[in-house]
Every structure is written in structure tokens, then in C-alpha cells.
Design a protein around this motif. Structure first.
Motif, PDB file in Angstrom:
ATOM      1  N   LEU A   1       0.868  -1.289   0.169  1.00  0.00           N
ATOM      2  CA  LEU A   1       0.040   0.132   0.114  1.00  0.00           C
ATOM      3  C   LEU A   1       0.679   1.217   0.021  1.00  0.00           C
ATOM      4  CD1 LEU A   1      -2.753   1.334   0.098  1.00  0.00           C
ATOM      5  CD2 LEU A   1      -2.568   1.149   2.619  1.00  0.00           C
ATOM      6  N   LEU A   2       1.947   1.223   0.884  1.00  0.00           N
ATOM      7  CA  LEU A   2       2.889   2.460   0.796  1.00  0.00           C
ATOM      8  C   LEU A   2       3.475   2.631  -0.682  1.00  0.00           C
ATOM      9  CD1 LEU A   2       4.426   4.402   2.652  1.00  0.00           C
ATOM     10  CD2 LEU A   2       6.141   2.851   2.782  1.00  0.00           C
ATOM     11  N   LEU A   3       4.050   1.445  -1.214  1.00  0.00           N
ATOM     12  CA  LEU A   3       4.464   1.643  -2.553  1.00  0.00           C
ATOM     13  C   LEU A   3       3.583   2.268  -3.550  1.00  0.00           C
ATOM     14  CD1 LEU A   3       6.376  -1.661  -3.482  1.00  0.00           C
ATOM     15  CD2 LEU A   3       7.150   0.768  -3.404  1.00  0.00           C
ATOM     16  N   MET A   4       2.177   1.826  -3.275  1.00  0.00           N
ATOM     17  CA  MET A   4       0.986   2.489  -4.340  1.00  0.00           C
ATOM     18  C   MET A   4       0.855   3.836  -3.984  1.00  0.00           C
ATOM     19  SD  MET A   4      -1.365   0.296  -5.948  1.00  0.00           S
ATOM     20  CE  MET A   4      -1.512  -1.477  -6.074  1.00  0.00           C
ATOM     21  N   MET A   5       1.014   4.338  -2.840  1.00  0.00           N
ATOM     22  CA  MET A   5       0.741   5.671  -2.464  1.00  0.00           C
ATOM     23  C   MET A   5       2.086   6.554  -2.947  1.00  0.00           C
ATOM     24  SD  MET A   5      -0.358   5.290   1.500  1.00  0.00           S
ATOM     25  CE  MET A   5      -0.325   6.869   1.900  1.00  0.00           C
ATOM     26  N   VAL A   6       3.371   6.042  -2.949  1.00  0.00           N
ATOM     27  CA  VAL A   6       4.507   6.759  -3.034  1.00  0.00           C
ATOM     28  C   VAL A   6       4.428   6.712  -5.071  1.00  0.00           C
ATOM     29  CG1 VAL A   6       6.707   6.644  -3.404  1.00  0.00           C
ATOM     30  CG2 VAL A   6       5.825   6.331  -1.111  1.00  0.00           C
ATOM     31  N   TYR A   7       4.091   5.750  -5.516  1.00  0.00           N
ATOM     32  CA  TYR A   7       4.219   5.778  -6.832  1.00  0.00           C
ATOM     33  C   TYR A   7       3.072   6.567  -7.456  1.00  0.00           C
ATOM     34  CZ  TYR A   7       7.571   1.833  -7.363  1.00  0.00           C
ATOM     35  OH  TYR A   7       8.696   0.979  -7.435  1.00  0.00           O
ATOM     36  N   GLY A   8       1.986   6.562  -6.998  1.00  0.00           N
ATOM     37  CA  GLY A   8       0.932   7.230  -7.287  1.00  0.00           C
ATOM     38  C   GLY A   8       1.152   8.760  -7.192  1.00  0.00           C
ATOM     39  N   THR A   9       1.756   9.158  -5.999  1.00  0.00           N
ATOM     40  CA  THR A   9       2.066  10.534  -5.963  1.00  0.00           C
ATOM     41  C   THR A   9       3.202  10.927  -6.862  1.00  0.00           C
ATOM     42  OG1 THR A   9       1.680  10.275  -3.557  1.00  0.00           O
ATOM     43  CG2 THR A   9       2.867  12.042  -4.030  1.00  0.00           C
ATOM     44  N   ALA A  10       4.032  10.026  -6.845  1.00  0.00           N
ATOM     45  CA  ALA A  10       5.241  10.400  -7.793  1.00  0.00           C
ATOM     46  C   ALA A  10       4.653  10.706  -9.226  1.00  0.00           C
ATOM     47  CB  ALA A  10       6.291   9.573  -7.784  1.00  0.00           C
ATOM     48  N   LEU A  11       4.215   9.904  -9.728  1.00  0.00           N
ATOM     49  CA  LEU A  11       3.522  10.014 -11.114  1.00  0.00           C
ATOM     50  C   LEU A  11       2.558  11.203 -11.262  1.00  0.00           C
ATOM     51  CD1 LEU A  11       2.862   6.430 -11.923  1.00  0.00           C
ATOM     52  CD2 LEU A  11       4.662   7.866 -12.854  1.00  0.00           C
ATOM     53  N   GLY A  12       1.796  11.403 -10.210  1.00  0.00           N
ATOM     54  CA  GLY A  12       0.843  12.596 -10.258  1.00  0.00           C
ATOM     55  C   GLY A  12       1.647  13.804 -10.439  1.00  0.00           C
ATOM     56  N   LEU A  13       2.718  13.931  -9.446  1.00  0.00           N
ATOM     57  CA  LEU A  13       3.566  15.105  -9.602  1.00  0.00           C
ATOM     58  C   LEU A  13       4.294  15.593 -10.962  1.00  0.00           C
ATOM     59  CD1 LEU A  13       5.523  14.808  -6.122  1.00  0.00           C
ATOM     60  CD2 LEU A  13       4.114  16.647  -6.752  1.00  0.00           C
ATOM     61  N   MET A  14       4.690  14.282 -11.279  1.00  0.00           N
ATOM     62  CA  MET A  14       5.642  14.320 -12.734  1.00  0.00           C
ATOM     63  C   MET A  14       4.468  14.812 -14.010  1.00  0.00           C
ATOM     64  SD  MET A  14       8.115  11.650 -14.594  1.00  0.00           S
ATOM     65  CE  MET A  14       6.899  10.434 -14.609  1.00  0.00           C
ATOM     66  N   PHE A  15       3.298  14.037 -13.946  1.00  0.00           N
ATOM     67  CA  PHE A  15       2.502  14.277 -14.958  1.00  0.00           C
ATOM     68  C   PHE A  15       1.609  15.556 -14.675  1.00  0.00           C
ATOM     69  CE2 PHE A  15       1.844   9.352 -15.418  1.00  0.00           C
ATOM     70  CZ  PHE A  15       3.266   9.318 -16.159  1.00  0.00           C
ATOM     71  N   SER A  16       1.528  16.042 -13.742  1.00  0.00           N
ATOM     72  CA  SER A  16       0.941  17.432 -13.469  1.00  0.00           C
ATOM     73  C   SER A  16       1.716  18.534 -14.126  1.00  0.00           C
ATOM     74  CB  SER A  16       0.480  17.758 -12.127  1.00  0.00           C
ATOM     75  OG  SER A  16       1.837  17.771 -11.327  1.00  0.00           O
ATOM     76  N   CYS A  17       3.051  18.436 -13.709  1.00  0.00           N
ATOM     77  CA  CYS A  17       3.666  19.359 -14.456  1.00  0.00           C
ATOM     78  C   CYS A  17       3.918  19.350 -15.955  1.00  0.00           C
ATOM     79  CB  CYS A  17       5.202  19.085 -14.069  1.00  0.00           C
ATOM     80  SG  CYS A  17       5.555  19.455 -12.200  1.00  0.00           S
ATOM     81  N   VAL A  18       3.992  17.952 -16.653  1.00  0.00           N
ATOM     82  CA  VAL A  18       3.763  17.958 -17.762  1.00  0.00           C
ATOM     83  C   VAL A  18       2.601  18.404 -18.365  1.00  0.00           C
ATOM     84  CG1 VAL A  18       3.955  16.338 -19.958  1.00  0.00           C
ATOM     85  CG2 VAL A  18       5.605  16.201 -18.083  1.00  0.00           C
ATOM     86  N   ASN A  19       1.445  18.034 -17.929  1.00  0.00           N
ATOM     87  CA  ASN A  19       0.010  18.544 -18.262  1.00  0.00           C
ATOM     88  C   ASN A  19      -0.060  19.916 -18.510  1.00  0.00           C
ATOM     89  OD1 ASN A  19      -2.485  17.794 -19.045  1.00  0.00           O
ATOM     90  ND2 ASN A  19      -3.220  18.325 -16.960  1.00  0.00           N
ATOM     91  N   VAL A  20       0.724  20.777 -17.668  1.00  0.00           N
ATOM     92  CA  VAL A  20       0.791  22.330 -17.757  1.00  0.00           C
ATOM     93  C   VAL A  20       0.980  22.713 -19.072  1.00  0.00           C
ATOM     94  CG1 VAL A  20       1.634  24.506 -16.739  1.00  0.00           C
ATOM     95  CG2 VAL A  20       0.757  22.618 -15.093  1.00  0.00           C
ATOM     96  N   ILE A  21       2.344  22.043 -19.397  1.00  0.00           N
ATOM     97  CA  ILE A  21       2.884  22.558 -20.566  1.00  0.00           C
ATOM     98  C   ILE A  21       1.967  22.011 -21.622  1.00  0.00           C
ATOM     99  CG2 ILE A  21       4.854  22.081 -22.057  1.00  0.00           C
ATOM    100  CD1 ILE A  21       6.509  22.076 -19.220  1.00  0.00           C
ATOM    101  N   PHE A  22       1.791  20.722 -21.782  1.00  0.00           N
ATOM    102  CA  PHE A  22       0.996  19.955 -22.920  1.00  0.00           C
ATOM    103  C   PHE A  22      -0.528  19.883 -22.404  1.00  0.00           C
ATOM    104  CE2 PHE A  22       5.428  18.735 -23.663  1.00  0.00           C
ATOM    105  CZ  PHE A  22       5.561  19.252 -24.570  1.00  0.00           C
ATOM    106  N   ARG A  23      -1.533  20.645 -22.631  1.00  0.00           N
ATOM    107  CA  ARG A  23      -2.795  20.550 -21.948  1.00  0.00           C
ATOM    108  C   ARG A  23      -3.491  19.219 -22.160  1.00  0.00           C
ATOM    109  NH1 ARG A  23      -4.186  25.391 -19.616  1.00  0.00           N
ATOM    110  NH2 ARG A  23      -2.430  26.367 -19.364  1.00  0.00           N
ATOM    111  N   ASP A  24      -3.221  18.362 -23.406  1.00  0.00           N
ATOM    112  CA  ASP A  24      -3.842  17.103 -23.698  1.00  0.00           C
ATOM    113  C   ASP A  24      -3.111  15.909 -22.899  1.00  0.00           C
ATOM    114  OD1 ASP A  24      -6.083  18.212 -24.966  1.00  0.00           O
ATOM    115  OD2 ASP A  24      -4.869  18.147 -26.823  1.00  0.00           O
ATOM    116  N   PHE A  25      -2.028  16.226 -22.411  1.00  0.00           N
ATOM    117  CA  PHE A  25      -1.321  15.066 -21.879  1.00  0.00           C
ATOM    118  C   PHE A  25      -2.216  14.273 -20.766  1.00  0.00           C
ATOM    119  CE2 PHE A  25       1.771  13.259 -19.073  1.00  0.00           C
ATOM    120  CZ  PHE A  25       2.565  12.575 -20.193  1.00  0.00           C
TER     121      PHE A  25
END
Length: 164
Positions: A87-111
Motif C-alpha cells: 500500500l505504501l508503494l502504491m501511495m508513493v508511486y501514485g504521488t510521484a507519477l501525479g507530481l510528474m504528470f501534473s507538471c507535464v500537463n501544464v505544458i501540454f494540455r492534452d497530456f
């Protein structure tokens, strides 16, 4: 079913984390707060939605595992530790991917649509409907491809939770 709700938690935290900066752009523009808080808050909201499912499914597992002369499933400390680590791995991976993808989504809106497409593949690439030894026997997929199979961040967490 427990594995399905865990994978749903992961996918919800990644997709809501991906959209979090754009949905809160008004707050970000008006207040001086760290932008990293929004994907983390999305993960915590997803966890808040998933915890009742976990409790109900764990109770159902315990009740359905009870036979007239005693329990069929007795949780052990190592298994519960493995499940907590999963469960901790799911929390860390979900947060990390959410952080990374949110930054990319600001630049490329359809990401976020691309992320959603890849997120739809995760339930089919994780051993949540079958045990890992079914795949690891080398008959269904070649042994050389097991590294690719295990590179899915959810696969290792699901196997740890299966141990629990």
C-alpha cells in the motif's frame, strides 16, 4: 476484489494528480503556496475514498474465510507488513507519477488524455486477477519478458499485497 480496489486507488490518484494543477490554477495564481501540495492532496483524497473499500473487503475476507471449526485464513505479521509495504508503494508511486504528470500537463494540455489511455492498461498488466506464478512459468509469456512485466509499478505492490 481487494486488488481491484487497490489498483483503482492507484489509478485515481494518478489521474486526479495529473489534473490537479490545472484545476486549481486560480488558487495557484492568487496564493503563494507550494504547487506540490495539489498532487499530494489528490492522493490523500483518493486514499480517503479507498479506505472504506479496504475495510469492508478485509472484513469480508475474514468472514468468508471462517469455517465451522476455525479460520481458513490467519493473517501473520510478515504478510500484514508486506501488505502495508504494498500500500505504501502504491501511495508513493501514485504521488510521484501525479507530481510528474501534473507538471507535464501544464505544458501540454492534452497530456491527461494520454495518461488516461496508459492508466487503462494497468489493470491488465498487473497480477491482480491471477497469482504471479501463473505468468512466471514461462508458458504464457517468455521468461525474457518478465523484466518488462515487472517494470509495471503496480505489479510489485500487488504481489506484496497478495502475500498479505
Amino acid at each position: 476484489m481487494l486488488f481491484r480496489s487497490l489498483v483503482n486507488y492507484f489509478t485515481e490518484s494518478v489521474t486526479s494528480g495529473t489534473r490537479s494543477l490545472l484545476t486549481n490554477k486560480g488558487v495557484i495564481g492568487k496564493m503563494a503556496i507550494p504547487r506540490e501540495l495539489f498532487p499530494i492532496a489528490s492522493m490523500l483524497v483518493s486514499l480517503w475514498h479507498a479506505v472504506p473499500q479496504f475495510i469492508i473487503l478485509l472484513a469480508a475476507c475474514i468472514i468468508s474465510g471462517w469455517k465451522g471449526d476455525g479460520p481458513l485464513w490467519v493473517p501473520d505479521a510478515v504478510g500484514m507488513g508486506a501488505a502495508a509495504l504494498g500500500l505504501l508503494l502504491m501511495m508513493v508511486y501514485g504521488t510521484a507519477l501525479g507530481l510528474m504528470f501534473s507538471c507535464v500537463n501544464v505544458i501540454f494540455r492534452d497530456f491527461q488524455r494520454i495518461v488516461q489511455t496508459f492508466i487503462n492498461m494497468i489493470p491488465f498488466t498487473a497480477p491482480m486477477m491471477y497469482p504471479y506464478h501463473v505468468v512466471a512459468d514461462g508458458q504464457r509469456i517468455p521468461i525474457e519478458w518478465l523484466g518488462v512485466y515487472l517494470s509495471n509499478p503496480v505489479a510489485e505492490a500487488v504481489m506484496l499485497i497478495q502475500r498479505g
